[in-house]
Design a protein around this motif. Structure first.
Motif, mmCIF file in Angstrom:
data_model
loop_
_atom_site.group_PDB
_atom_site.id
_atom_site.type_symbol
_atom_site.label_atom_id
_atom_site.label_comp_id
_atom_site.label_asym_id
_atom_site.label_seq_id
_atom_site.Cartn_x
_atom_site.Cartn_y
_atom_site.Cartn_z
ATOM 1 N N PRO A 84 0.805 -1.186 0.056
ATOM 2 C CA PRO A 84 -0.304 0.048 -0.151
ATOM 3 C C PRO A 84 0.750 1.372 -0.081
ATOM 4 C CG PRO A 84 -0.880 -1.689 1.480
ATOM 5 C CD PRO A 84 0.159 -2.040 0.965
ATOM 6 N N LEU A 85 1.743 1.214 0.869
ATOM 7 C CA LEU A 85 2.906 2.182 0.857
ATOM 8 C C LEU A 85 3.348 2.902 -0.474
ATOM 9 C CD1 LEU A 85 4.706 2.055 4.277
ATOM 10 C CD2 LEU A 85 2.991 3.689 3.548
ATOM 11 N N ASN A 86 3.913 1.877 -1.444
ATOM 12 C CA ASN A 86 4.541 1.653 -2.553
ATOM 13 C C ASN A 86 3.374 2.376 -3.499
ATOM 14 O OD1 ASN A 86 6.964 0.987 -1.882
ATOM 15 N ND2 ASN A 86 6.784 -0.978 -2.295
ATOM 16 N N ALA A 87 2.309 1.976 -3.571
ATOM 17 C CA ALA A 87 1.264 2.020 -4.456
ATOM 18 C C ALA A 87 1.069 3.489 -4.384
ATOM 19 C CB ALA A 87 -0.021 1.119 -4.216
ATOM 20 N N THR A 88 0.675 3.944 -2.923
ATOM 21 C CA THR A 88 0.333 5.417 -2.927
ATOM 22 C C THR A 88 1.449 6.316 -3.235
ATOM 23 O OG1 THR A 88 -1.132 4.768 -0.887
ATOM 24 C CG2 THR A 88 -0.348 6.995 -1.106
ATOM 25 N N ALA A 131 6.861 25.213 0.129
ATOM 26 C CA ALA A 131 7.499 24.172 0.611
ATOM 27 C C ALA A 131 6.271 23.395 1.388
ATOM 28 C CB ALA A 131 8.780 24.162 1.213
ATOM 29 N N PHE A 132 6.409 22.098 1.315
ATOM 30 C CA PHE A 132 5.306 21.286 1.994
ATOM 31 C C PHE A 132 6.037 20.089 2.349
ATOM 32 C CE2 PHE A 132 4.244 20.544 -2.381
ATOM 33 C CZ PHE A 132 4.188 19.172 -2.421
ATOM 34 N N GLY A 133 5.335 19.414 3.438
ATOM 35 C CA GLY A 133 5.847 17.912 3.780
ATOM 36 C C GLY A 133 4.682 16.943 4.313
ATOM 37 N N ILE A 134 4.410 15.982 3.627
ATOM 38 C CA ILE A 134 3.419 15.115 3.628
ATOM 39 C C ILE A 134 3.780 13.788 4.172
ATOM 40 C CG2 ILE A 134 1.361 13.917 2.648
ATOM 41 C CD1 ILE A 134 1.856 15.704 0.138
ATOM 42 N N GLY A 135 3.217 13.005 5.313
ATOM 43 C CA GLY A 135 3.552 11.900 5.618
ATOM 44 C C GLY A 135 2.963 10.861 4.691
ATOM 45 N N LEU A 136 3.528 9.997 4.175
ATOM 46 C CA LEU A 136 3.338 8.866 3.213
ATOM 47 C C LEU A 136 2.172 7.890 3.872
ATOM 48 C CD1 LEU A 136 3.273 7.661 0.579
ATOM 49 C CD2 LEU A 136 5.140 6.525 1.127
ATOM 50 N N GLU A 137 2.699 7.597 5.144
ATOM 51 C CA GLU A 137 1.676 6.759 6.132
ATOM 52 C C GLU A 137 0.333 7.377 6.218
ATOM 53 O OE1 GLU A 137 5.601 5.262 6.724
ATOM 54 O OE2 GLU A 137 4.801 6.986 6.383
ATOM 55 N N ARG A 138 0.222 8.485 6.373
ATOM 56 C CA ARG A 138 -0.769 9.286 6.851
ATOM 57 C C ARG A 138 -1.907 9.126 5.446
ATOM 58 N NH1 ARG A 138 -0.697 14.248 10.722
ATOM 59 N NH2 ARG A 138 0.207 12.136 12.029
ATOM 60 N N ILE A 139 -1.588 9.820 4.344
ATOM 61 C CA ILE A 139 -2.194 9.872 3.078
ATOM 62 C C ILE A 139 -2.706 8.342 2.659
ATOM 63 C CG2 ILE A 139 -1.359 11.728 2.588
ATOM 64 C CD1 ILE A 139 0.379 10.760 0.528
ATOM 65 N N ILE A 143 -7.276 2.822 6.382
ATOM 66 C CA ILE A 143 -6.612 2.040 7.264
ATOM 67 C C ILE A 143 -6.597 3.018 8.523
ATOM 68 C CG2 ILE A 143 -4.446 0.908 8.057
ATOM 69 C CD1 ILE A 143 -3.954 0.780 4.826
ATOM 70 N N ASN A 144 -6.891 2.492 9.768
ATOM 71 C CA ASN A 144 -7.001 3.313 11.040
ATOM 72 C C ASN A 144 -5.915 2.848 12.039
ATOM 73 O OD1 ASN A 144 -7.600 0.610 11.857
ATOM 74 N ND2 ASN A 144 -9.758 1.108 12.677
ATOM 75 N N ASP A 145 -4.903 2.032 11.566
ATOM 76 C CA ASP A 145 -3.823 1.925 12.313
ATOM 77 C C ASP A 145 -2.513 1.888 11.543
ATOM 78 O OD1 ASP A 145 -1.884 1.154 14.192
ATOM 79 O OD2 ASP A 145 -3.386 -0.171 15.545
ATOM 80 N N MET A 146 -1.675 2.545 11.633
ATOM 81 C CA MET A 146 -0.302 2.569 11.035
ATOM 82 C C MET A 146 0.449 1.396 11.119
ATOM 83 S SD MET A 146 3.041 5.191 11.223
ATOM 84 C CE MET A 146 2.224 6.557 11.307
ATOM 85 N N GLU A 185 3.605 -4.644 9.866
ATOM 86 C CA GLU A 185 3.445 -5.934 10.508
ATOM 87 C C GLU A 185 3.546 -7.161 9.365
ATOM 88 O OE1 GLU A 185 -0.219 -5.929 12.385
ATOM 89 O OE2 GLU A 185 0.549 -4.882 14.263
ATOM 90 N N ASN A 186 3.579 -7.003 8.111
ATOM 91 C CA ASN A 186 3.792 -7.892 7.045
ATOM 92 C C ASN A 186 2.751 -9.115 7.158
ATOM 93 O OD1 ASN A 186 5.604 -6.516 5.530
ATOM 94 N ND2 ASN A 186 7.388 -7.347 7.202
ATOM 95 N N ASP A 187 1.502 -8.934 7.913
ATOM 96 C CA ASP A 187 0.400 -9.907 7.854
ATOM 97 C C ASP A 187 -0.114 -10.168 6.560
ATOM 98 O OD1 ASP A 187 -1.830 -11.432 8.170
ATOM 99 O OD2 ASP A 187 -1.980 -10.594 10.378
ATOM 100 N N MET A 188 0.216 -11.013 5.852
ATOM 101 C CA MET A 188 -0.537 -11.379 4.555
ATOM 102 C C MET A 188 -1.865 -11.381 4.297
ATOM 103 S SD MET A 188 2.258 -11.430 2.598
ATOM 104 C CE MET A 188 1.492 -12.159 1.253
ATOM 105 N N ARG A 189 -2.712 -11.604 5.616
ATOM 106 C CA ARG A 189 -4.166 -11.464 5.615
ATOM 107 C C ARG A 189 -4.454 -10.012 5.157
ATOM 108 N NH1 ARG A 189 -5.302 -13.919 11.240
ATOM 109 N NH2 ARG A 189 -3.518 -12.671 11.416
ATOM 110 N N PHE A 190 -3.597 -9.076 5.942
ATOM 111 C CA PHE A 190 -3.756 -7.657 5.650
ATOM 112 C C PHE A 190 -3.470 -7.460 4.255
ATOM 113 C CE2 PHE A 190 -2.216 -3.447 6.113
ATOM 114 C CZ PHE A 190 -3.044 -2.542 6.155
ATOM 115 N N LEU A 191 -2.268 -7.533 3.875
ATOM 116 C CA LEU A 191 -1.758 -6.952 2.636
ATOM 117 C C LEU A 191 -2.413 -7.369 1.536
ATOM 118 C CD1 LEU A 191 2.030 -7.335 3.398
ATOM 119 C CD2 LEU A 191 0.546 -4.835 3.492
ATOM 120 N N GLU A 192 -3.023 -8.820 1.515
ATOM 121 C CA GLU A 192 -3.563 -9.245 0.461
ATOM 122 C C GLU A 192 -4.933 -8.613 0.023
ATOM 123 O OE1 GLU A 192 -3.836 -13.611 1.209
ATOM 124 O OE2 GLU A 192 -2.100 -14.060 0.219
ATOM 125 N N GLN A 193 -5.351 -7.605 0.631
ATOM 126 C CA GLN A 193 -6.666 -7.174 0.552
ATOM 127 C C GLN A 193 -6.489 -5.837 -0.537
ATOM 128 O OE1 GLN A 193 -9.036 -5.843 3.931
ATOM 129 N NE2 GLN A 193 -7.147 -6.774 5.294
#
Length: 339
Positions: A109-113, A307-315, A322-325, A330-338
């Motif tokens: 998700p981080l790379n995709a965003t 200038a601006f600074g954006i947190g990638l995790e936040r966006i 997603i409600n928990d960074m 955690e590399n939980d495949m059940r989460f990442l496969e979604q």
């Protein structure tokens, strides 16, 4: 000697019939046919024989040697065939069994965003610039108008390697390096990892990712900053996305603002995600401070910039609801496969 040779021949063939191991076969060959083997020992004694006996014994010894060699080779082939059959049986594939499912990878998700953000800025003519994560005090603080006494220099917020070297707390250091090397106009973003001495919870981590943006040119105003950020947020979250700018203070921008995004979880109604406020703090931004421009050799009377600074995790959390960074790391495949 005839009797000895015949005895060797009989013993060898009898022993050979019971050998079922390749190593034992080699031991057998050395013992009977090797340079120090039993047949060789017999041949060494032929000097004691008469001239009439030597050809007879020599012929018999050669025959015994040949017989043992033939029997040995035959046994080798038998054992080879037997081992192949065993292997074929043990390694047999049951073609009626279902095949194993191949798990296909996909972007995190981080790379995709990050790729989406980069595409938006590339479309606006920005360059993507990288820089060192282990940074000097000058580029991380001093050149950004943060003297030694500034609260942001507190060791509780920054990982210090030594007095003058730190793990960068923001990728603003890349902006300074770029302004030193390039002449305006400048349009860049600098995504990368940053580090802060922080607790780990649903919205904080000592390691996270930031995307810094910088524009320097003639006639740049806060309106350009607001328009750029609005375009980015609408591309990420949809055309009905709303942002707001609140006055704030940063040492390296003047004027400065905090930029909030209408809560993607409750759409402004108030929830635990936005602490009942209806808005989520998203990033800090502002017009580049004249002292920062001067320090990089850019005349603030001619050029201005934002200038601006954006947190990638936040966006990312907003992009995928997603409600928990911590779920992102955690590399939980059940989460990442979604995704």
């Amino acid at each position: 000697m005839k009797e000895q040779l015949k005895s060797i021949d009989e013993r060898a063939k009898e022993e050979l019939s019971h050998i079922d191991d390749a190593k034992l076969l080699e031991d057998f060959r050395v013992r009977f046919l090797g340079k120090k083997g039993e047949i060789t020992s017999i041949l060494k004694q032929m000097g004691k024989l008469s001239a009439e006996e030597r050809p007879v014994i020599g012929q018999l010894a050669n025959k015994v040697r040949a017989d043992i060699e033939n029997a040995l080779n035959k046994r080798k082939e038998e054992l080879k065939s037997k081992m192949e059959q065993v292997r074929l049986t043990e390694e047999a594939i049951d073609v009626t069994l279902p095949g194993k499912k191949t798990r296909i990878g996909r972007p995190h998700p981080l790379n995709a965003t990050l790729e989406e953000v980069e595409e938006v800025f590339l479309g606006m003519g920005f360059d993507i610039v990288d820089g060192p994560e282990v940074e000097t005090d000058h580029y991380c603080f001093e050149a950004l108008n943060m003297p030694k006494s500034h609260p942001a220099r507190d060791t509780q917020d920054t990982f210090y390697i030594n007095e003058n070297v730190v793990l960068r707390t923001q990728t603003s250091s890349v902006q300074i390096r770029t302004m030193e090397k390039r002449k305006p106009p400048i349009r860049i973003i600098s995504p990368g990892r940053v580090y802060r001495s922080d607790t780990v919870d649903a919205t904080h981590s000592p390691l996270f990712h930031q995307i810094e943006g910088l524009v320097i040119d003639k006639g740049i105003t806060m309106a350009d900053l607001k328009g750029t950020l609005e375009l980015l947020m609408k591309r990420l979250y949809g055309e009905d996305t709303q942002i707001r700018l609140r006055p704030h203070h940063f040492p390296y921008t003047e004027p400065s603002a905090e930029v909030d995004l209408m809560c993607f979880n409750c759409h402004g109604k108030g929830c635990s995600m936005c602490k009942q406020e209806g808005w989520v703090e998203l990033l800090g931004a502002g017009m580049v401070h004249p002292k920062v421009l001067e320090g990089c050799g850019i005349d603030p009377e001619v050029y201005s910039g934002f200038a601006f600074g954006i947190g990638l995790e936040r966006i990312t959390m907003g992009r995928y609801n997603i409600n928990d960074m911590r779920l992102l790391y955690e590399n939980d495949m059940r989460f990442l496969e979604q995704f």
